[in-house]
Structures are given as C-alpha cells and as structure tokens.
Motif scaffolding. Structure first.
Motif, PDB file in Angstrom:
ATOM      1  N   SER A   1       0.818  -1.207   0.000  1.00  0.00           N
ATOM      2  CA  SER A   1       0.000   0.000   0.000  1.00  0.00           C
ATOM      3  C   SER A   1       0.857   1.264   0.000  1.00  0.00           C
ATOM      4  O   SER A   1       2.037   1.231   0.347  1.00  0.00           O
ATOM      5  CB  SER A   1      -0.938  -0.002   1.206  1.00  0.00           C
TER       6      SER A   1
ATOM      7  N   ASN B   1       0.832   3.593   2.028  1.00  0.00           N
ATOM      8  CA  ASN B   1       1.286   4.014   3.356  1.00  0.00           C
ATOM      9  C   ASN B   1       2.188   2.977   4.025  1.00  0.00           C
ATOM     10  O   ASN B   1       2.349   2.986   5.231  1.00  0.00           O
ATOM     11  CB  ASN B   1       0.099   4.383   4.249  1.00  0.00           C
ATOM     12  N   THR B   2       2.791   2.115   3.228  1.00  0.00           N
ATOM     13  CA  THR B   2       3.813   1.199   3.745  1.00  0.00           C
ATOM     14  C   THR B   2       5.089   1.997   3.981  1.00  0.00           C
ATOM     15  O   THR B   2       5.586   2.661   3.078  1.00  0.00           O
ATOM     16  CB  THR B   2       4.078   0.049   2.745  1.00  0.00           C
ATOM     17  N   ALA B   3       5.605   1.941   5.188  1.00  0.00           N
ATOM     18  CA  ALA B   3       6.795   2.734   5.537  1.00  0.00           C
ATOM     19  C   ALA B   3       8.073   1.930   5.349  1.00  0.00           C
ATOM     20  O   ALA B   3       8.109   0.724   5.612  1.00  0.00           O
ATOM     21  CB  ALA B   3       6.696   3.211   6.979  1.00  0.00           C
TER      22      ALA B   3
ATOM     23  N   TRP C   1      11.065   4.580  -2.537  1.00  0.00           N
ATOM     24  CA  TRP C   1      10.098   5.106  -1.561  1.00  0.00           C
ATOM     25  C   TRP C   1       9.875   6.595  -1.791  1.00  0.00           C
ATOM     26  O   TRP C   1       8.756   7.079  -1.755  1.00  0.00           O
ATOM     27  CB  TRP C   1      10.577   4.837  -0.132  1.00  0.00           C
TER      28      TRP C   1
ATOM     29  N   ASN D   1       6.435   8.618  -2.993  1.00  0.00           N
ATOM     30  CA  ASN D   1       5.880   9.395  -1.873  1.00  0.00           C
ATOM     31  C   ASN D   1       5.351   8.533  -0.733  1.00  0.00           C
ATOM     32  O   ASN D   1       4.356   8.866  -0.099  1.00  0.00           O
ATOM     33  CB  ASN D   1       4.788  10.359  -2.363  1.00  0.00           C
ATOM     34  N   ARG D   2       6.040   7.431  -0.478  1.00  0.00           N
ATOM     35  CA  ARG D   2       5.701   6.598   0.671  1.00  0.00           C
ATOM     36  C   ARG D   2       6.489   7.084   1.889  1.00  0.00           C
ATOM     37  O   ARG D   2       7.534   7.707   1.753  1.00  0.00           O
ATOM     38  CB  ARG D   2       6.029   5.136   0.378  1.00  0.00           C
ATOM     39  N   PRO D   3       6.008   6.781   3.087  1.00  0.00           N
ATOM     40  CA  PRO D   3       6.700   7.263   4.290  1.00  0.00           C
ATOM     41  C   PRO D   3       8.054   6.589   4.516  1.00  0.00           C
ATOM     42  O   PRO D   3       8.196   5.384   4.345  1.00  0.00           O
ATOM     43  CB  PRO D   3       5.725   6.928   5.420  1.00  0.00           C
TER      44      PRO D   3
ATOM     45  N   TYR E   1      -0.305   8.025  11.550  1.00  0.00           N
ATOM     46  CA  TYR E   1      -0.331   8.072  10.087  1.00  0.00           C
ATOM     47  C   TYR E   1      -0.916   6.804   9.462  1.00  0.00           C
ATOM     48  O   TYR E   1      -0.809   6.610   8.256  1.00  0.00           O
ATOM     49  CB  TYR E   1       1.070   8.372   9.544  1.00  0.00           C
ATOM     50  N   GLU E   2      -1.516   5.965  10.301  1.00  0.00           N
ATOM     51  CA  GLU E   2      -2.204   4.743   9.858  1.00  0.00           C
ATOM     52  C   GLU E   2      -1.299   3.846   9.011  1.00  0.00           C
ATOM     53  O   GLU E   2      -1.705   3.280   8.002  1.00  0.00           O
ATOM     54  CB  GLU E   2      -3.489   5.087   9.120  1.00  0.00           C
ATOM     55  N   ILE E   3      -0.059   3.718   9.464  1.00  0.00           N
ATOM     56  CA  ILE E   3       0.908   2.836   8.807  1.00  0.00           C
ATOM     57  C   ILE E   3       0.828   1.480   9.488  1.00  0.00           C
ATOM     58  O   ILE E   3       1.045   1.367  10.687  1.00  0.00           O
ATOM     59  CB  ILE E   3       2.333   3.418   8.911  1.00  0.00           C
TER      60      ILE E   3
END
Length: 180
Positions: free
Chosen positions: A2, A4-6, A40, A44-46, A99-101
């Motif tokens: 996803s 928002n995968t860090a 990453w 624009n992923r965390p 951040y709902e990661i």
C-alpha cells in the motif's frame, strides 16, 4: 504494498564502518537500502530513519551520523533510540498509528541486534513487518564458548528465526517488484 507502507532504515550509521567490528556479510546492503529509499521517495511513501545514540554525550560524534548513501531529507522522520528496539522510549509506535501505517519494510544494521529486536516488537504490536535480507547485515561474532560464528551464518539464522513468525523475509528485487 500500500501507499502508506513505511520504509524503516535502522542504524545505518558510520559507526559500523569501523574495522574493529570485524568481517561483515552483505557488503552491498547499503546500496540496496539506497535503491529502496529512492523508490520510496519517488512513490511518496513514508520513510523513517532510526538512529542509535546510547550515550547522549556522544550525539555529535561522527560515528553516530547516518551514512551519506541513505542520508535523510529534511522532511523525513528521524527516530532516535538508545536501546536495541526502535519502539522503546521513542515515539515510533505513536507516529505509525497516527499516520495509519500498518506495514513496515525494514532494512539496516545489524540483523541479529537492532533489526531483529525492532522487527519482533513491530509484529508483537500488530504491525506487518517485511525484512529485506540483502539490505541488512551483521558481523562475525565469538560465542560464549569461544567459537567463531561467521557473519553470513549469524545473518541467516537471525532471518530464519524471524521468517513466518515475526516477519516475511524478502529481498530487494522482490520489494521493488511489489511496488511497481
């Protein structure tokens, strides 16, 4: 994976370049970390950098600096820790939840210490960790009985103990394919 995968880069610090640490496996681990970091950033992923500073008096020692190859950008988070787990005594868990990661791709140094400890805690806290086998590394170690264990053996056993219980072990190429 996803959006928002860090990417969690653990202890990628100049300290580990000191030859007194001995022989290391995965000499290209940092290059693989950099490939993942660039992907990453492009997507624009965390990105979260973890920096180990045991002694605050040494916070400005050059060995504590994050290696230039994965140097943080000003907008990227840096979590400073003083024990093996990036979750103990830090705001990492709060940040991830805010951040709902839910999923973490974990790279860094060393496989059998801070990487392993953080990975185990991530799973115990309900996150979904992936640990990148060729973007992590460790060093030869002498055991309690005086026997020398090679870095590759220690690295592999650390990954074996994490795989399918605490994390999914994956390589850089496979992570990059999952992102495309």
């Amino acid at each position: 994976m996803s959006a928002n995968t860090a990417l969690l880069l653990i202890d990628v610090q100049n300290y580990f370049d000191d030859p007194n640490h001995g022989r290391r496996n995965n000499p290209n681990a940092e290059e693989n970390m950099a490939l993942l970091l660039n992907k990453w950033r492009e997507s624009n992923r965390p990105v979260i950098h973890v920096q180990h500073i045991s002694n605050p008096a040494l916070a400005h020692h050059p060995g504590r600096d994050i290696k230039e190859i994965v140097s943080p950008l000003p907008e990227e988070s840096i979590i400073v820790k003083n024990v093996n787990s990036a979750f103990i005594g830090t705001k990492l868990e709060t940040y991830l939840r805010e951040y709902e990661i839910e999923t973490l791709v974990i790279v860094g140094l060393t496989t059998d210490h801070c990487v392993s400890t953080t990975t185990r805690m991530a799973k115990n806290l309900g996150f979904t960790p992936f640990i990148v086998s060729d973007a992590t590394a460790t060093f030869d170690r002498v055991s309690f009985d005086g026997k020398l264990y090679g870095a590759e053996e220690i690295h592999n056993l650390a990954l074996v103990s994490l795989h399918e219980e605490f994390a999914t072990v994956i390589d850089t190429k496979s992570v990059l394919e999952l992102l495309d």
